[in-house]
Write a protein that holds these residues in place. Structure first.
Motif, PDB file in Angstrom:
ATOM      1  N   GLU A  16       0.833  -1.200   0.000  1.00  0.00           N
ATOM      2  CA  GLU A  16       0.000   0.000   0.000  1.00  0.00           C
ATOM      3  C   GLU A  16       0.875   1.260   0.000  1.00  0.00           C
ATOM      4  O   GLU A  16       0.603   2.234  -0.708  1.00  0.00           O
ATOM      5  CB  GLU A  16      -0.919  -0.021   1.222  1.00  0.00           C
ATOM      6  N   PHE A  17       1.951   1.232   0.767  1.00  0.00           N
ATOM      7  CA  PHE A  17       2.869   2.369   0.838  1.00  0.00           C
ATOM      8  C   PHE A  17       3.543   2.602  -0.516  1.00  0.00           C
ATOM      9  O   PHE A  17       3.630   3.734  -1.001  1.00  0.00           O
ATOM     10  CB  PHE A  17       3.916   2.120   1.932  1.00  0.00           C
ATOM     11  N   ALA A  18       3.987   1.516  -1.163  1.00  0.00           N
ATOM     12  CA  ALA A  18       4.628   1.629  -2.477  1.00  0.00           C
ATOM     13  C   ALA A  18       3.641   2.143  -3.521  1.00  0.00           C
ATOM     14  O   ALA A  18       3.986   3.008  -4.338  1.00  0.00           O
ATOM     15  CB  ALA A  18       5.205   0.283  -2.909  1.00  0.00           C
ATOM     16  N   LEU A  19       2.412   1.634  -3.486  1.00  0.00           N
ATOM     17  CA  LEU A  19       1.413   2.082  -4.449  1.00  0.00           C
ATOM     18  C   LEU A  19       1.035   3.547  -4.235  1.00  0.00           C
ATOM     19  O   LEU A  19       0.644   4.227  -5.185  1.00  0.00           O
ATOM     20  CB  LEU A  19       0.175   1.190  -4.407  1.00  0.00           C
ATOM     21  N   ASN A  20       1.170   4.032  -3.029  1.00  0.00           N
ATOM     22  CA  ASN A  20       0.953   5.453  -2.782  1.00  0.00           C
ATOM     23  C   ASN A  20       1.999   6.291  -3.536  1.00  0.00           C
ATOM     24  O   ASN A  20       1.739   7.424  -3.922  1.00  0.00           O
ATOM     25  CB  ASN A  20       1.000   5.755  -1.286  1.00  0.00           C
ATOM     26  N   HIS A  21       3.166   5.728  -3.743  1.00  0.00           N
ATOM     27  CA  HIS A  21       4.234   6.432  -4.459  1.00  0.00           C
ATOM     28  C   HIS A  21       4.085   6.335  -5.984  1.00  0.00           C
ATOM     29  O   HIS A  21       4.328   7.308  -6.690  1.00  0.00           O
ATOM     30  CB  HIS A  21       5.598   5.875  -4.054  1.00  0.00           C
ATOM     31  N   ILE A  22       3.724   5.154  -6.491  1.00  0.00           N
ATOM     32  CA  ILE A  22       3.726   4.962  -7.950  1.00  0.00           C
ATOM     33  C   ILE A  22       2.377   4.537  -8.514  1.00  0.00           C
ATOM     34  O   ILE A  22       2.247   4.365  -9.723  1.00  0.00           O
ATOM     35  CB  ILE A  22       4.810   3.956  -8.400  1.00  0.00           C
ATOM     36  N   LEU A  63       5.117  13.325  -7.457  1.00  0.00           N
ATOM     37  CA  LEU A  63       6.316  12.528  -7.754  1.00  0.00           C
ATOM     38  C   LEU A  63       7.585  13.262  -7.320  1.00  0.00           C
ATOM     39  O   LEU A  63       8.523  12.641  -6.815  1.00  0.00           O
ATOM     40  CB  LEU A  63       6.373  12.185  -9.244  1.00  0.00           C
ATOM     41  N   GLU A  64       7.593  14.567  -7.504  1.00  0.00           N
ATOM     42  CA  GLU A  64       8.744  15.369  -7.062  1.00  0.00           C
ATOM     43  C   GLU A  64       8.846  15.366  -5.542  1.00  0.00           C
ATOM     44  O   GLU A  64       9.935  15.190  -4.979  1.00  0.00           O
ATOM     45  CB  GLU A  64       8.610  16.794  -7.587  1.00  0.00           C
ATOM     46  N   GLU A  65       7.730  15.544  -4.868  1.00  0.00           N
ATOM     47  CA  GLU A  65       7.706  15.561  -3.404  1.00  0.00           C
ATOM     48  C   GLU A  65       8.203  14.235  -2.823  1.00  0.00           C
ATOM     49  O   GLU A  65       8.885  14.208  -1.808  1.00  0.00           O
ATOM     50  CB  GLU A  65       6.276  15.833  -2.924  1.00  0.00           C
ATOM     51  N   LYS A  66       7.894  13.148  -3.496  1.00  0.00           N
ATOM     52  CA  LYS A  66       8.304  11.821  -3.040  1.00  0.00           C
ATOM     53  C   LYS A  66       9.731  11.467  -3.482  1.00  0.00           C
ATOM     54  O   LYS A  66      10.233  10.397  -3.171  1.00  0.00           O
ATOM     55  CB  LYS A  66       7.310  10.779  -3.528  1.00  0.00           C
ATOM     56  N   ILE A  85      13.968  11.755 -14.150  1.00  0.00           N
ATOM     57  CA  ILE A  85      13.772  10.737 -13.130  1.00  0.00           C
ATOM     58  C   ILE A  85      15.001  10.696 -12.219  1.00  0.00           C
ATOM     59  O   ILE A  85      16.121  10.940 -12.663  1.00  0.00           O
ATOM     60  CB  ILE A  85      13.488   9.362 -13.782  1.00  0.00           C
ATOM     61  N   THR A  86      14.786  10.413 -10.957  1.00  0.00           N
ATOM     62  CA  THR A  86      15.886  10.304  -9.996  1.00  0.00           C
ATOM     63  C   THR A  86      16.300   8.841  -9.858  1.00  0.00           C
ATOM     64  O   THR A  86      15.649   7.939 -10.394  1.00  0.00           O
ATOM     65  CB  THR A  86      15.442  10.827  -8.611  1.00  0.00           C
ATOM     66  N   GLU A  87      17.365   8.608  -9.113  1.00  0.00           N
ATOM     67  CA  GLU A  87      17.792   7.228  -8.832  1.00  0.00           C
ATOM     68  C   GLU A  87      16.676   6.465  -8.118  1.00  0.00           C
ATOM     69  O   GLU A  87      16.437   5.292  -8.414  1.00  0.00           O
ATOM     70  CB  GLU A  87      19.069   7.218  -7.988  1.00  0.00           C
ATOM     71  N   LYS A  88      16.017   7.131  -7.192  1.00  0.00           N
ATOM     72  CA  LYS A  88      14.895   6.504  -6.485  1.00  0.00           C
ATOM     73  C   LYS A  88      13.790   6.132  -7.466  1.00  0.00           C
ATOM     74  O   LYS A  88      13.189   5.055  -7.382  1.00  0.00           O
ATOM     75  CB  LYS A  88      14.371   7.463  -5.407  1.00  0.00           C
ATOM     76  N   ILE A  93      11.221   1.352 -12.135  1.00  0.00           N
ATOM     77  CA  ILE A  93      11.083   0.953 -13.536  1.00  0.00           C
ATOM     78  C   ILE A  93      10.953  -0.564 -13.711  1.00  0.00           C
ATOM     79  O   ILE A  93      10.075  -1.020 -14.445  1.00  0.00           O
ATOM     80  CB  ILE A  93      12.211   1.559 -14.403  1.00  0.00           C
ATOM     81  N   PRO A  94      11.774  -1.393 -13.059  1.00  0.00           N
ATOM     82  CA  PRO A  94      11.574  -2.848 -13.214  1.00  0.00           C
ATOM     83  C   PRO A  94      10.194  -3.306 -12.732  1.00  0.00           C
ATOM     84  O   PRO A  94       9.608  -4.228 -13.306  1.00  0.00           O
ATOM     85  CB  PRO A  94      12.683  -3.468 -12.357  1.00  0.00           C
ATOM     86  N   ILE A  95       9.670  -2.664 -11.720  1.00  0.00           N
ATOM     87  CA  ILE A  95       8.330  -2.997 -11.216  1.00  0.00           C
ATOM     88  C   ILE A  95       7.285  -2.615 -12.261  1.00  0.00           C
ATOM     89  O   ILE A  95       6.359  -3.392 -12.547  1.00  0.00           O
ATOM     90  CB  ILE A  95       8.061  -2.274  -9.880  1.00  0.00           C
ATOM     91  N   ILE A  96       7.438  -1.445 -12.847  1.00  0.00           N
ATOM     92  CA  ILE A  96       6.514  -0.989 -13.883  1.00  0.00           C
ATOM     93  C   ILE A  96       6.568  -1.928 -15.086  1.00  0.00           C
ATOM     94  O   ILE A  96       5.531  -2.284 -15.655  1.00  0.00           O
ATOM     95  CB  ILE A  96       6.813   0.472 -14.280  1.00  0.00           C
ATOM     96  N   GLU A  97       7.780  -2.356 -15.472  1.00  0.00           N
ATOM     97  CA  GLU A  97       7.924  -3.301 -16.581  1.00  0.00           C
ATOM     98  C   GLU A  97       7.193  -4.608 -16.288  1.00  0.00           C
ATOM     99  O   GLU A  97       6.531  -5.168 -17.164  1.00  0.00           O
ATOM    100  CB  GLU A  97       9.397  -3.579 -16.866  1.00  0.00           C
ATOM    101  N   THR A  98       7.308  -5.102 -15.065  1.00  0.00           N
ATOM    102  CA  THR A  98       6.635  -6.341 -14.680  1.00  0.00           C
ATOM    103  C   THR A  98       5.120  -6.173 -14.733  1.00  0.00           C
ATOM    104  O   THR A  98       4.408  -7.044 -15.252  1.00  0.00           O
ATOM    105  CB  THR A  98       7.087  -6.777 -13.269  1.00  0.00           C
TER     106      THR A  98
END
Length: 117
Positions: A16-22, A63-66, A85-88, A93-98
């Motif tokens: 849930e925390f990760a999905l809040n970010h992306i 996205l900038e704030e995070k 895009i930042t390193e974070k 990206i691999p998650i989005i690809e999946t």
């Protein structure tokens, strides 16, 4: 799994925390476009035709704030702003690809013609 608070919001899982970010309709498409190129606002708007100006602005700010993207403002007239895009953000990206690959598989299984003609 223990629940936790962050920025006055209760989360029940790390997912849930990760999905809040992306998560959501627009964050992953924005990150996907920025992982290959540094883009200006107008370029992003043109490349994501169904997003409104308000929503694009809101998503870019979030996205900038995070810390997933960076906004660089150049002191020129007219003002020039670039997003990268930042390193974070690159870690997503691999998650989005999946997720994208899984989505294509689901589309195919459902017998949907994609892309539509």
């Amino acid at each position: 799994m223990p629940e936790f608070f962050h920025d006055k919001k209760l989360y029940y899982t790390p997912i849930e925390f990760a999905l809040n970010h992306i998560g959501g309709t627009w964050k992953m498409p924005i990150l996907w476009r920025l992982h290959k190129n540094i883009l200006r606002y107008g370029e992003l708007k043109k490349d994501i035709p169904h997003i409104t100006d308000k929503m694009l602005t809101t998503q870019l700010r979030d996205l900038e704030e995070k810390g997933l993207i960076e906004r660089k403002v150049y002191a020129v007239v007219p003002p020039k702003v670039e997003y990268s895009i930042t390193e974070k953000g690159l870690k997503a990206i691999p998650i989005i690809e999946t997720i994208m690959k899984y989505g294509y598989e689901l589309i195919q299984e459902a017998g949907i013609e994609f892309p539509p003609k």
